[in-house]
Design a protein around this motif. Sequence first.
Motif, short mmCIF file in Angstrom:
data_model
loop_
_atom_site.label_atom_id
_atom_site.label_comp_id
_atom_site.label_asym_id
_atom_site.label_seq_id
_atom_site.Cartn_x
_atom_site.Cartn_y
_atom_site.Cartn_z
N ASP A 64 24.34 26.83 50.52
CA ASP A 64 23.26 27.77 50.20
C ASP A 64 23.71 28.89 49.27
N GLY A 65 24.99 28.92 48.91
CA GLY A 65 25.47 29.96 48.00
C GLY A 65 26.55 30.83 48.61
N THR A 66 26.71 32.02 48.07
CA THR A 66 27.74 32.95 48.53
C THR A 66 27.40 33.47 49.92
N GLU A 67 28.36 33.34 50.83
CA GLU A 67 28.17 33.79 52.21
C GLU A 67 29.03 35.01 52.54
N GLY A 68 30.09 35.22 51.76
CA GLY A 68 30.96 36.35 52.05
C GLY A 68 31.96 36.58 50.94
N VAL A 69 32.66 37.71 51.07
CA VAL A 69 33.68 38.09 50.10
C VAL A 69 34.78 38.82 50.84
N PHE A 70 36.00 38.73 50.34
CA PHE A 70 37.11 39.46 50.95
C PHE A 70 38.27 39.53 49.97
N MET A 71 39.17 40.47 50.25
CA MET A 71 40.41 40.59 49.51
C MET A 71 41.52 40.13 50.44
N PHE A 72 42.40 39.28 49.95
CA PHE A 72 43.53 38.79 50.73
C PHE A 72 44.77 38.82 49.86
N ASP A 73 45.86 39.34 50.43
CA ASP A 73 47.11 39.40 49.70
C ASP A 73 48.26 39.20 50.68
N ILE A 74 49.39 38.80 50.16
CA ILE A 74 50.62 38.68 50.95
C ILE A 74 51.62 39.63 50.30
N GLY A 75 52.18 40.49 51.10
CA GLY A 75 53.12 41.47 50.58
C GLY A 75 53.06 42.71 51.43
#
Length: 167
Positions: A64-75
């Motif tokens: 159905d399209g975009t359901e969510g957004v997030f920032m993810f990083d390792i460090g």
Amino acid sequence: METVFHIRRAKEEDIEEVVALYEQAREYMAKNGNPGQWVNGYPAQEDVEKDLNRSVLYICESSDGTEGVFMFDIGEEPNYRKIENGCWLNEEPYGFLHRIASAGRKKGVASFCVQWCLTRCSNMRGDTHKDNKTMQRVFEKNGFLPCGTVYMEDGTPRMAYQRERKA
């Protein structure tokens, strides 16, 4: 029928939709007992662009399209260097996620995003506002333990969580 989600790296053409999703999330939090977390237009378009340019911005989609957004990083997350009223579970390398928001159309988006992050780094840290009961439940449901209090750059306190790598 269960919704199938998938995660992809955000692209330039996603910026407008991501900014709108964050605005919707701010309104939701303000109406649901958490008016103090994302204030003064944060996260703003410049935050979105910075995450995009660092290749740490992700989109969760369904058919159905975009359901969510997030920032993810390792460090290292600089705001996690000092923790009060407790301690981190370990000092091993870790991943962290920030600025997670759901479109609110489907259940399980946040947990799916957290689980996706855990497949990339099983030692994870996160934080949330004391009034953000939704995110506290997401962390706890996904095996994170409360560890203490960390402070953001502006000095505001956040509840710190960590999930350790399973042996």
